[in-house]
Design a protein around this motif. Structure first.
Motif: not given
Length: 382
Positions: A91-105
């Motif tokens: 997320d370039e705006t909020n300066k965060k990196v996310y892992i897709n919890s749907n995919y990992y679940e």
């Protein structure tokens, strides 16, 4: 049973291995060598721990401003709608990196992920909490540096399913409940016929079975490891495909290989450290559990028409594929071995895949063929 390998035993293994590489450990992605990036500055990235030709890795690239004062970066779990196959999102705006919890679940359709594997070196329990990485986790990656710049380093993130129980997997031990309760990490040691599995505390298995992963053939089908019918090995075009299997360690702690072994009163045949199953070996039939318990023996027979394989009960294969001494043979509906001919789908053990198989004068597959969508014939030699 586990014991500590003596210095004398290790020296013996060293001299037997001679100039070969003594320690076999699981390497990084695609054999990439890793160098600790330390506290250097530059660009960073996160990617999955396996290659996928449909995507450019990594999917998240960021700079020093993402790290806090302690050099840490926090990766959060977040469901991503319509992004089933997106693992990392930045997320370039909020300066965060996310892992897709749907995919990992559901990383393996029906199996929940139990752990993350960071750089193939350590485990992080997958419980929905944020994942914190330090700059020291990022490894300089020469292959990626040419694309992202010389200061580029990355972290690989893999998963281990909740169904991994009572075995060594990716160098980590998981108990019968699927928990990683044992700290030392294991790897293969030695070379040739003198290989053993040892953890970082110096302990190794003796006179027992151990289930663990060990890739002998880097084969993937549709991006996934080939299915192993007996949890030990399967055959295809004369090659062995293994994702993980059962290994037996003898009284010296070495993995059994290349021959017959009597274990707990039953005979097993090992080829490249894995026991065979659902095949014929030296005239004996070995069941899918790896045990040679069939009372009849088989042998090759011939007449003016051709060759066939028959056991002492009078049975012989018809319209099926049979593995004999490590080779796949195709037998026609009359029981004779297919030689110097094309086998159409659905015949002589060739599955209904649309692929024709050609066998040579020895009955071994040497090429395949099929018709494309325009009806053109295409041949592919093995």
């Amino acid at each position: 049973m586990y014991c500590k390998k003596s210095v004398a035993t290790k020296l013996l293994a060293f001299f037997v291995a001679a100039a070969a590489v003594i320690a076999f450990a699981f390497s990084g992605v695609n054999g990439i060598s890793a160098v600790n990036a330390g506290g250097r500055t530059g660009d960073y990235g996160i990617r999955e721990s396996y290659d996928d030709s449909d995507r450019q890795f990594p999917e998240a690239v960021f700079t020093d401003e993402y790290f806090d004062a302690n050099g840490n970066i926090t990766i959060e779990y977040k469901p991503m709608d319509n992004s089933e196959y997106t693992l990392i999102y930045q997320d370039e705006t909020n300066k965060k990196v996310y892992i897709n919890s749907n995919y990992y679940e559901f990383h393996d359709e029906y199996l929940h992920a139990a752990y993350f594997v960071i750089n193939h070196e350590r485990l992080v329990k997958c419980d929905g909490s944020s994942l914190v990485l330090n700059k020291s986790d990022f490894k300089k990656n020469g292959n990626m540096a040419t694309y992202y710049g010389e200061n580029y380093g990355d972290v690989t993130i893999g998963t281990i399913g909740a169904n991994i129980k009572g075995q060594w997997y990716q160098g980590f031990w998981f108990d019968e409940n699927g928990n990683n309760t044992y700290a030392p990490k294991g790897s293969w040691k030695g070379s040739g016929d003198w290989q053993w599995y040892e953890d970082t505390s110096g302990w190794y298995p003796v006179n027992c079975w151990q289930r663990m992963d060990k890739l002998y053939e880097n084969y993937t089908g549709n991006g996934n490891p080939a299915t192993v019918a007996t949890e030990s090995r399967s055959w295809g075009q004369g090659k062995m495909y293994v994702s993980k299997g059962w290994f037996y360690f003898d009284e010296n702690g070495y993995a059994a290989t290349n021959g017959w072994y009597k274990i707990d009163g039953s005979w097993y045949y090992f080829d490249n450290f894995l026991y065979e199953g659902g095949c014929w070996r030296d005239g004996y039939y070995i069941g899918y559990d790896g045990v040679q318990s069939y009372p009849y023996t088989g042998s090759w027979k011939s007449n003016s028409t051709g060759w066939w394989f028959e056991d002492t009960s009078g049975w012989y294969p018809c319209n099926e594929k049979v593995v004999i001494n490590g080779n796949e043979y195709y037998f026609k509906s009359n029981g004779y071995l297919a030689v110097d001919e094309w086998i159409e789908p659905g015949q002589a053990g060739n599955e209904w895949t649309g692929m024709w198989i050609h066998v040579d004068s020895s009955g071994l597959e040497d090429k395949t063929g099929s018709y494309d969508e325009n009806g053109n014939w295409i041949e592919t030699p093995n």
